[in-house]
Scaffold this motif. Sequence first.
Motif, PDB file in Angstrom:
ATOM      1  N   GLU A 311       0.813  -1.218   0.000  1.00  0.00           N
ATOM      2  CA  GLU A 311       0.000   0.000   0.000  1.00  0.00           C
ATOM      3  C   GLU A 311       0.846   1.268   0.000  1.00  0.00           C
ATOM      4  O   GLU A 311       0.350   2.348  -0.341  1.00  0.00           O
ATOM      5  N   PHE A 312       2.118   1.142   0.354  1.00  0.00           N
ATOM      6  CA  PHE A 312       2.999   2.312   0.371  1.00  0.00           C
ATOM      7  C   PHE A 312       3.338   2.763  -1.051  1.00  0.00           C
ATOM      8  O   PHE A 312       3.490   3.954  -1.316  1.00  0.00           O
ATOM      9  N   ASN A 313       3.466   1.813  -1.958  1.00  0.00           N
ATOM     10  CA  ASN A 313       3.751   2.124  -3.362  1.00  0.00           C
ATOM     11  C   ASN A 313       2.556   1.863  -4.272  1.00  0.00           C
ATOM     12  O   ASN A 313       2.668   1.971  -5.488  1.00  0.00           O
ATOM     13  N   GLN A 314       1.411   1.485  -3.660  1.00  0.00           N
ATOM     14  CA  GLN A 314       0.163   1.249  -4.384  1.00  0.00           C
ATOM     15  C   GLN A 314       0.347   0.228  -5.519  1.00  0.00           C
ATOM     16  O   GLN A 314      -0.080   0.426  -6.650  1.00  0.00           O
ATOM     17  N   LYS A 315       1.012  -0.874  -5.166  1.00  0.00           N
ATOM     18  CA  LYS A 315       1.265  -1.947  -6.124  1.00  0.00           C
ATOM     19  C   LYS A 315       0.945  -3.290  -5.475  1.00  0.00           C
ATOM     20  O   LYS A 315       0.811  -3.387  -4.252  1.00  0.00           O
ATOM     21  N   ALA A 316       0.864  -4.299  -6.292  1.00  0.00           N
ATOM     22  CA  ALA A 316       0.713  -5.669  -5.795  1.00  0.00           C
ATOM     23  C   ALA A 316       1.333  -6.617  -6.815  1.00  0.00           C
ATOM     24  O   ALA A 316       1.518  -6.258  -7.987  1.00  0.00           O
ATOM     25  N   TRP A 317       1.653  -7.827  -6.343  1.00  0.00           N
ATOM     26  CA  TRP A 317       2.221  -8.852  -7.211  1.00  0.00           C
ATOM     27  C   TRP A 317       1.450 -10.160  -6.998  1.00  0.00           C
ATOM     28  O   TRP A 317       0.965 -10.421  -5.902  1.00  0.00           O
ATOM     29  N   PHE A 318       1.382 -10.957  -8.028  1.00  0.00           N
ATOM     30  CA  PHE A 318       0.924 -12.339  -7.868  1.00  0.00           C
ATOM     31  C   PHE A 318       1.488 -13.161  -9.019  1.00  0.00           C
ATOM     32  O   PHE A 318       1.900 -12.619 -10.063  1.00  0.00           O
ATOM     33  N   ALA A 319       1.532 -14.474  -8.828  1.00  0.00           N
ATOM     34  CA  ALA A 319       2.141 -15.375  -9.805  1.00  0.00           C
ATOM     35  C   ALA A 319       1.077 -16.270 -10.423  1.00  0.00           C
ATOM     36  O   ALA A 319       0.057 -16.576  -9.795  1.00  0.00           O
ATOM     37  N   VAL A 331       5.072 -13.662 -13.224  1.00  0.00           N
ATOM     38  CA  VAL A 331       4.766 -12.793 -12.088  1.00  0.00           C
ATOM     39  C   VAL A 331       4.250 -11.467 -12.624  1.00  0.00           C
ATOM     40  O   VAL A 331       4.918 -10.802 -13.421  1.00  0.00           O
ATOM     41  N   TYR A 332       3.037 -11.101 -12.194  1.00  0.00           N
ATOM     42  CA  TYR A 332       2.409  -9.862 -12.643  1.00  0.00           C
ATOM     43  C   TYR A 332       2.518  -8.811 -11.541  1.00  0.00           C
ATOM     44  O   TYR A 332       2.245  -9.100 -10.375  1.00  0.00           O
ATOM     45  N   SER A 333       2.910  -7.602 -11.900  1.00  0.00           N
ATOM     46  CA  SER A 333       2.820  -6.481 -10.969  1.00  0.00           C
ATOM     47  C   SER A 333       1.703  -5.571 -11.468  1.00  0.00           C
ATOM     48  O   SER A 333       1.618  -5.283 -12.664  1.00  0.00           O
ATOM     49  N   ILE A 334       0.830  -5.157 -10.558  1.00  0.00           N
ATOM     50  CA  ILE A 334      -0.371  -4.399 -10.930  1.00  0.00           C
ATOM     51  C   ILE A 334      -0.499  -3.144 -10.068  1.00  0.00           C
ATOM     52  O   ILE A 334       0.100  -3.042  -8.997  1.00  0.00           O
ATOM     53  N   ARG A 335      -1.256  -2.192 -10.570  1.00  0.00           N
ATOM     54  CA  ARG A 335      -1.621  -1.027  -9.756  1.00  0.00           C
ATOM     55  C   ARG A 335      -2.654  -1.478  -8.743  1.00  0.00           C
ATOM     56  O   ARG A 335      -3.667  -2.075  -9.085  1.00  0.00           O
ATOM     57  N   TRP A 336      -2.415  -1.215  -7.454  1.00  0.00           N
ATOM     58  CA  TRP A 336      -3.311  -1.675  -6.390  1.00  0.00           C
ATOM     59  C   TRP A 336      -3.383  -0.574  -5.330  1.00  0.00           C
ATOM     60  O   TRP A 336      -2.646  -0.560  -4.368  1.00  0.00           O
ATOM     61  N   ASP A 337      -4.323   0.371  -5.560  1.00  0.00           N
ATOM     62  CA  ASP A 337      -4.384   1.568  -4.712  1.00  0.00           C
ATOM     63  C   ASP A 337      -5.700   1.699  -3.951  1.00  0.00           C
ATOM     64  O   ASP A 337      -6.017   2.756  -3.415  1.00  0.00           O
ATOM     65  N   GLY A 338      -6.491   0.629  -3.904  1.00  0.00           N
ATOM     66  CA  GLY A 338      -7.749   0.667  -3.153  1.00  0.00           C
ATOM     67  C   GLY A 338      -8.944   1.097  -3.966  1.00  0.00           C
ATOM     68  O   GLY A 338     -10.071   1.062  -3.480  1.00  0.00           O
ATOM     69  N   THR A 339      -8.732   1.509  -5.222  1.00  0.00           N
ATOM     70  CA  THR A 339      -9.861   1.962  -6.047  1.00  0.00           C
ATOM     71  C   THR A 339     -10.407   0.845  -6.923  1.00  0.00           C
ATOM     72  O   THR A 339     -11.433   1.013  -7.570  1.00  0.00           O
TER      73      THR A 339
END
Length: 839
Positions: A311-319, A331-339
């Motif tokens: 949440e500090f960089n508003q990102k997330a990862w999953f495989a 491995v995908y990195s995505i925008r994850w900012d709560g919206t």
Amino acid sequence: MMIKYLRLIYLSVFIGVLGVVSSVSAQDVEYTPEQGLEFFNAHKYKEAELIYHKLLEKYPKDARYNYYMGICELINRSNLSGAIKKLNYAAIKNVSRDVYYYLGRAHHLSYHFEEAISNYKKFKQYASKDDFRGEKADLYMTQCNDGRKISSKIYSLEVLDKIKVNQSELLDVYKPAKDVGKLYKNGDFFASGVNPEHIMFETERGDVVYFSMEASSQDTLNIYKMVKLIDGWGDSESVGEPVNSSYNDAYPFLQTDGVTFYFASDRPGGFGGFDIYKTFYDNETHSFLEPMNLGVPFNSPDDDFLFVSDEFNQKAWFASARETSGDEVMVYSIRWDGTQVRNMVEEDGEILQSAMLKVAGEDSPDETDDNDVAYGSGVKNKKEKAMFHFEINDTISYSQYEHFIDSEALKLFKSGTQLEQQKDSLSLLMKSKRHDYSVVDDATQRNKIVNDILRLENQVYSLDDQIQEKYLYARQKELNTIVNQVNKGVYQASRQVQTEKPAELSIEGIFIPEKYAMYSSDEFEHQYAKHDKIYKQLFSENDVKSLKYADSLYVWANVLNLESSQLLAKSNQVEEEHTLKLSALTKGKDSLKSQEEESVASKMIKESKELKILSTRIYHKSMDKKYPIYWLKLKDVSSRLDEEKGKEVDELIYQGNAYFREAKNLLSSLNALNLESFEKAGAMKRAGIESQENALALYCSLLDEGYLSAEKQETTPKEQVQKSAEDLDKSEEGIQKQSEAEVPAVKQDETKAVQSDNSEEYRIQIGVFRNSPNPEALAKIPAVSSIILEGRGLTKYFAGHFSSKDEALRAIPQVIEAGFSGAFVVYFKQGKLSSLPKE
């Protein structure tokens, strides 16, 4: 960069294959079907795919080459749409009955669940009993049915990057902030006792670790945790159900809020393989709630796992293994900012497009295939990705925050989406409590759980109202701004905003058969005049236009419903005449005439059903148009009336809201998929609208009587929106204050002439019944009272009138002994069912 890197790998494999299959120069290589089959039978599908690719360049219509190439593309995950095309061709040419298994799997991985099930069934018809793929086909069909349910709502994600790595190097790609916590391999933390390659998580404080290991009683993985004590780490303890199951549960991650928990599991009910699940920790019960499958695009029929958010960089990862084969994962990195929120699927191909998880500007590996457009790629990829779908009016729909013109409208909309996330969390908690209720036998504990459920229901209903309010004011503020800009000649809609007008003879996508288009205007005029007074007296010009449009829809629904009934009646007459003639008919012309008459009746019945469905859809559309406009007005009306004059108005408002809430609940259940439930929900909505209109009519009569003073007269719609929007911003203090929200009152009907004079009292709810309970059982319990749930055919029954909760609790055993095992304590305030007061 990733595309170039993959092409280099592909080229290097290709060169390696050339070295294997031939010692001559590349220009002189001869590709033979024997070489392809040799690689295929050795399960070297990448090498086999290269051979068959070259063979198909020379012989594109060879059915067997298409068959093997399609299987290779499927197993290598290199081109699923191409695999479907080739396997379909092989099926037409009857290359092998096994083609249906692979065709089913290709459709399955492409989220074409209906086609997948159809092909799996065809394969099962031919498969021998000892073919292991038969059992797999059964499992895959179950996964297709589950996947179809889960994927009705999907996330639209912004993919920042994706990197293909060997699974042993997975953690090298995850780069969360230090304050998120740490990911380890078990072997870097534990000396022994666990699989060293499994992945574990340490919280940001370093005081708790979550990891997976095999359960002592079974060979499956479960998730455990250890807490750091003063003198070292404590013993490992299972996180328990419902996170752990009898299946594999692994890849734990706890968000920094200490509540949100992600993990992966291959339990039934998902897409297949490992799926990513989300749950919440309930601090009151010290346990996790029922996990929720994250759905598309996080999960696929392949393995998906290790979700980590920052949440500090508003990102997330999953495989995921969906685009890879062998030991490799993506491995995908995505925008994850709560919206990010889940939206309903609206068109074919949307699920697959979301699941492809393409980085902006990335070419699809299938783009050169002839079959692209049919499976949702090609031109569609260039469309702007929708974050949400928010209708501003009949012709304007937003899908991005950038579409909003009015900053206040955007602020209100964002606030509404945040409240929706809170509501989803509470709904999940309520589901868990209901599960607890079903497995608990202790009466006192069941009573406590029921009270918790009632409290949560009140919170959810209150949030529903808040969410609706936010969206309504956002819509109205945005429309005001658009109208102002249009009047000034400066309005410019974003090219991505949907502004198409409905086609002729179509009502918002609902087709009206042309032969019913020229209908008498009398019915329309009558409907317009029916509410003309309240329209003119209470609503703005734009609102009146929308309300009259809704009235038009209502008349159309009546017209089509009447036509449906008449057609059905005519078809019955034709069928009766046909039956009478049937025994006297002989071969020849009479027989042909009989068939024609039967065909006519069948067509009439079919058309009648189609018109019935169509009319029901239009009824819903009409009610859905009116409800938010009325709701917004009645909220303002209610605030202008004192308790004495407004009591009857408030009761009608509460009743209307309750009907619509019930309709919404019915439509959200699986049963709503049938016509009967759809019609029932429509009837509830009509009852709700009638209650709203009765409340508005009553309010108008109060205005005519001069009840409202000059200070209480209504503001203009524009002032109302501005004032209400300001009030919303000031009053947003969180969900904690919603626990005391009052349950809407309903009409009461005492079955025994026992009425307490107390303004506050406790009763024991014995159940909700369609028919009256056993009189002998009722005679054994304290005085009985009831509340009729109007329009639903149900009645709530209560026992006793108690001055304290303890007194009511002492009487519960007597009620249970009489045969009402689900009895629990409820609270009435001034004759209305209310939430229990805090102790």
